[in-house]
Each structure stands twice: as structure tokens, then as C-alpha cells.
Scaffold this active site. Structure first.
Site, PDB file in Angstrom:
ATOM      1  N   ARG A  43       0.838  -1.196   0.000  1.00  6.74           N
ATOM      2  CA  ARG A  43       0.000   0.000   0.000  1.00  6.74           C
ATOM      3  C   ARG A  43       0.877   1.252   0.000  1.00  6.74           C
ATOM      4  NH1 ARG A  43      -4.805  -1.767   4.302  1.00  6.74           N
ATOM      5  NH2 ARG A  43      -5.224  -3.785   3.314  1.00  6.74           N
ATOM      6  N   ARG A  71       2.625   1.415  10.286  1.00 12.69           N
ATOM      7  CA  ARG A  71       2.120   1.779   8.956  1.00 12.69           C
ATOM      8  C   ARG A  71       3.248   1.620   7.933  1.00 12.69           C
ATOM      9  NH1 ARG A  71      -2.594   4.314   8.160  1.00 12.69           N
ATOM     10  NH2 ARG A  71      -2.652   4.942  10.346  1.00 12.69           N
ATOM     11  N   GLU A 110      -5.865  -0.479  15.608  1.00 14.37           N
ATOM     12  CA  GLU A 110      -6.516  -1.459  14.731  1.00 14.37           C
ATOM     13  C   GLU A 110      -5.557  -2.583  14.341  1.00 14.37           C
ATOM     14  OE1 GLU A 110      -7.887  -1.938  10.119  1.00 14.37           O
ATOM     15  OE2 GLU A 110      -7.833   0.095  10.952  1.00 14.37           O
ATOM     16  N   SER A 133      -9.927  -5.611  10.506  1.00 11.45           N
ATOM     17  CA  SER A 133     -11.161  -4.954  10.103  1.00 11.45           C
ATOM     18  C   SER A 133     -11.989  -5.994   9.362  1.00 11.45           C
ATOM     19  CB  SER A 133     -10.851  -3.759   9.192  1.00 11.45           C
ATOM     20  OG  SER A 133     -11.998  -2.981   8.961  1.00 11.45           O
ATOM     21  N   ARG A 165       1.407  -6.107  12.803  1.00 14.38           N
ATOM     22  CA  ARG A 165       0.828  -5.460  13.987  1.00 14.38           C
ATOM     23  C   ARG A 165       0.677  -6.448  15.131  1.00 14.38           C
ATOM     24  NH1 ARG A 165      -3.226  -0.468  12.376  1.00 14.38           N
ATOM     25  NH2 ARG A 165      -1.782   0.506  10.895  1.00 14.38           N
TER      26      ARG A 165
END
Length: 444
Positions: free
Chosen positions: A281, A296, A368, A371, A409
Site C-alpha cells: 500500500r 504503517r 486497529e 477490520s 501489527r
């Protein structure tokens, strides 16, 4: 993609529901849609009138010819009507892609149970869990000042400088015990999803074409978040847009597209698919955010869960998938909470989304880690993914996706939650078999 009939039947209601998302984003060009629809209706009505008139004239021509009467005027009118009808048909054919292009940029409608809100501040906490007290418990406080995953991981082989040297910012290299821990987490997650939750493990391409990305909604709206893959060689010819290739932002994209242009027998539903892949990403909108550490990254690993379901069962499947993600966190003894996202914080393709947020002691907050979304028929309509219902008719499936979990994460959360005062890291019992029985990690 939304069902265009919803907009045709009650455009104001659809617009009102879309506006419960982020109000500063014009999701639908209402004036353009209204103009195209008005033209479509006019052309269709006129085409029907023309066809009726042609039929009537043709019925007159035969008998008149039999009587020897002149039919030149009628034949001329038939010819003119045919030309007009062909012109209308050409314009109608051109209108369809214009309407489709307009709809491709429109997000899904939020489910009625989704709380209305404009940002993450309006999300609703559903429950929380911690290993000491179990369900409803707050995360246990460490008896010493917690260190973050960067200072904990670097002595174990987490190398951010090498990542920058090799690729640039937001890339990381792992060596030695930290690399082994990362691999163990991924293997544990994929085994849990396949052996206990009934998912079929898949290996998928890490590069996909535009049709695949369009099917799940990444294109055309979110091209800026993707990494394009260009074919090399000095003599390489330009690639047509329809054949352009991109690195996958998540394995949701290839997994969900398994059913593109397919009619799945109802007896095979639900399909449960999972894959462990790297994800790529650009993080185009995250400048200045989470610049320290692994939170990130441009490249990260994830174990993805995808379900393809009967429409009547998709919301049961959503709750089930949240439980499948929770099972990973509980086995790893990581405190977390489940949050129902509000309308303004959901992804474009989702009708309803739950986030799982893991506790990070060094940040003193939840972040987070998964999701889980029900997209209903939004993706299926783009992909023409259908099943044959009990009445023998083809019907759109519902698609769901969720992280089970983001591996990087999870690594961050494990380091911070299982750290000890001396800098060593305790290994949860569920993970120990994947590390040869190792109970702790120490530098050196």
C-alpha cells in the site's frame, strides 16, 4: 456497485444515506445522473413509440401492395423511423458505460444498524477482552515503564535502517529471532483459520490486473493507494489500461475474485477462503502518521479471511468472522476491543464493519489490527458473482472480508504486551510449538 434501480426508484433516499458517510465528499454527481437517466428514459420511450409505429405501418403495407396501391410514402416513413431507431439504440448503448462509470465511484450504502457519525470519534465500542480478567476486562498494566516495539525489537533483529537502505521509508528488514517470530505468527494464524474455522488455504498471485481490482472496488476510485507493476525491458510496449498490473493491497482482492463471472451452486455456499500474503500500500494519505516503527508500512504481511455467502446469511457470517479474528488475539493473550464503525469511518465497499483494536502499552492506546466487513452485493454486482437460488434463478452472492490478522501489527502487540522488565519477550503457549518450544526471546 449499487443497484441502479435503487437510484431510479428513490434517488433522494439513496443520496441521504450516502451523505451519512463523510459529508465533505460528493459521492454521486446527482445532476449528471439525473440528466443521463432523463435522456435514457426519453430514448427508450421514443424507441418503443417508433417500434409500435413501424409495426403498424408494416401491417398496412402488405394489404396495400396486394391491392396495387402505392406504398412509397409509407416505405419512406418506415425507413426514416428505422434510421431514428438505430440512432437511438446507438446512443442508448453509449449511455450504459457512462452510467456505469458514474456508479463505480459511488460507495456502498451503510446498513441500518450502523451508527451515524463523521469520524472514528463516533465509533461504538462493543466489547473488550484481556487475558487476566477475560471478557470485559481492561488491559493489565505493566509493573514497569513499557518500552515500544522499536526498542524491544531492534536487539532481536528488527532493522529499520536496512529497510530504508534497500527500499526507502516505511520498509523493514527482520533478521534472526524476530524474523522467526514473524513467520511463526503467520503460520499459527493460517493453521487456526484452516484447522478450527473451516477456511480453505489458498496461494494467490501478488500481482493482479485491473479487472480484479475493479471487482472489489479498489479501482477506479483508489488507484492512488496502489503500487503499479510495470513490465520491464527497453523495448516493452505500453500496456493497455485493461491489462495494467498492480501489487495487491490485500489478498481479499484475488480471493474474492475467485467467484467473478461465476454462478456458484447454492449447496457450495458459504465459501470460506484464507491466504497468507504480503500486502502493498502506498499509504498516500498518511504523510507524517506513524513514522516510527511497523504500524504503517508500504509492505506488510496479513492472513486474510474471505467468505462468499447466501444473502440471507451474510450478517451471521459477519459476526462469525469477528469471532474468528478474536480467537487469534485470545490465543496470543493480547488485550483488545471490538468497535462498530460509524458511517463516516467505514471503507467505501462496506455496508457494516467491525474493527478489532489491540492494546499497545507503549502508546497507551488501542490500535486497529483487524477490520471485518460485510460488503453485501456491492462487490458481487461489479464481479457478476452469482448463485442459483431455490427458484432456479441467478442471484448475487454477498461477500465478506476480514484480517485474521495483520501479522506485523500482531508482532508489535506481542512484543509490547509480553515484554519483561529485562527486555526479554515471553512467548504465549499457543505460539510456542511454532518456535520449537521456545518460551521466551532474548537478545544475543
Amino acid at each position: 456497485m449499487l443497484d441502479i434501480n435503487l437510484l431510479r426508484k428513490d434517488l433522494p433516499s439513496v443520496v441521504a444515506r450516502l451523505e451519512t458517510r463523510k459529508k465533505d465528499q460528493p459521492y454521486l454527481d446527482v445532476a449528471r445522473f439525473t440528466a443521463l437517466e432523463a435522456e435514457r428514459k426519453t430514448l427508450q420511450t421514443r424507441s418503443e413509440e417508433i417500434q409500435a409505429r413501424r409495426n403498424a405501418l408494416n401491417k398496412q403495407i402488405g394489404p396495400l401492395k396486394a391491392k396495387g396501391e402505392s406504398v412509397e410514402a409509407l416505405m419512406a416513413e418506415v425507413g426514416a423511423l428505422k434510421s431514428e431507431q438505430e440512432s437511438s439504440a446507438t446512443r442508448l448503448e453509449a449511455l450504459q458505460p457512462e452510467l456505469q462509470a458514474l456508479l463505480l465511484g459511488v460507495p456502498n450504502l451503510p446498513h441500518a444498524s450502523v451508527p451515524v457519525g463523521s469520524s472514528e470519534a463516533d465509533n461504538v465500542e462493543v466489547r473488550r477482552w484481556a487475558p487476566v480478567g477475560g471478557a470485559g476486562a481492561d488491559a493489565p498494566a505493566l509493573s514497569f515503564e513499557p518500552r515500544d516495539h522499536v526498542s524491544l525489537g531492534e536487539p532481536l533483529g528488527l532493522d529499520f535502517e536496512m529497510g530504508v537502505k534497500l527500499a526507502g521509508s516505511r520498509f523493514t528488514v527482520m533478521k534472526g529471532s524476530i524474523a522467526r517470530l514473524h513467520r511463526a505468527l503467520a503460520q499459527f494464524m493460517i493453521d487456526l483459520q484452516t484447522q478450527q474455522h473451516g477456511y480453505t488455504e489458498c496461494y494467490v498471485p501478488y500481482i493482479v490486473n485491473t479487472d480484479t481490482l475493479r471487482g472489489t472496488g479498489q479501482l477506479p476510485k483508489f488507484e492512488g493507494d496502489l503500487f503499479a507493476a510495470k513490465k520491464g525491458g527497453q523495448d516493452a510496449e505500453p500496456v493497455p489500461d485493461t491489462q495494467a498490473l498492480y501489487l495487491i493491497p490485500t489478498s481479499e482482492v484475488p480471493l474474492t475474485n475467485f467467484v467473478r463471472d461465476t454462478v456458484t451452486p447454492e449447496a457450495q455456499l458459504p465459501l470460506r477462503l484464507t491466504a497468507h500474503t504480503p500486502c502493498f500500500r502506498s499509504e498516500a494519505g498518511s504523510a507524517g502518521r506513524d513514522t516510527r516503527g511497523m504500524i504503517r508500512q508500504h509492505q506488510f504481511d496479513k492472513v486474510e479471511m474471505v467468505q462468499i455467502t447466501h444473502p440471507e446469511h451474510s450478517y451471521d457470517a459477519l459476526e462469525q468472522m469477528v469471532g474468528h479474528a478474536e480467537a487469534v488475539l485470545q490465543a496470543l493473550e493480547l488485550p483488545y476491543r471490538v468497535v462498530l464503525l460509524c458511517t463516516g469511518d467505514m471503507g467505501a465497499g462496506a455496508a457494516k464493519t467491525y474493527d478489532l483494536e489491540v492494546w499497545l502499552p507503549a502508546q497507551d492506546t488501542y490500535r486497529e489490527i483487524s477490520s471485518v466487513s460485510n460488503c453485501e452485493a456491492f462487490q458481487a454486482r461489479r464481479m457478476q458473482a452469482r448463485f442459483k437460488n431455490a427458484q432456479g434463478k441467478n442471484e448475487l452472492v454477498h461477500t465478506l472480508n476480514g484480517s485474521g490478522l495483520a501479522v506485523g501489527r500482531a508482532l508489535v502487540a506481542l512484543l509490547e504486551n509480553h515484554q519483561r522488565a529485562d527486555g526479554s519477550i515471553g512467548i504465549p503457549k499457543a505460539l510456542q510449538p511454532y518456535l520449537g518450544g521456545c518460551e521466551e526471546l532474548r537478545a544475543g
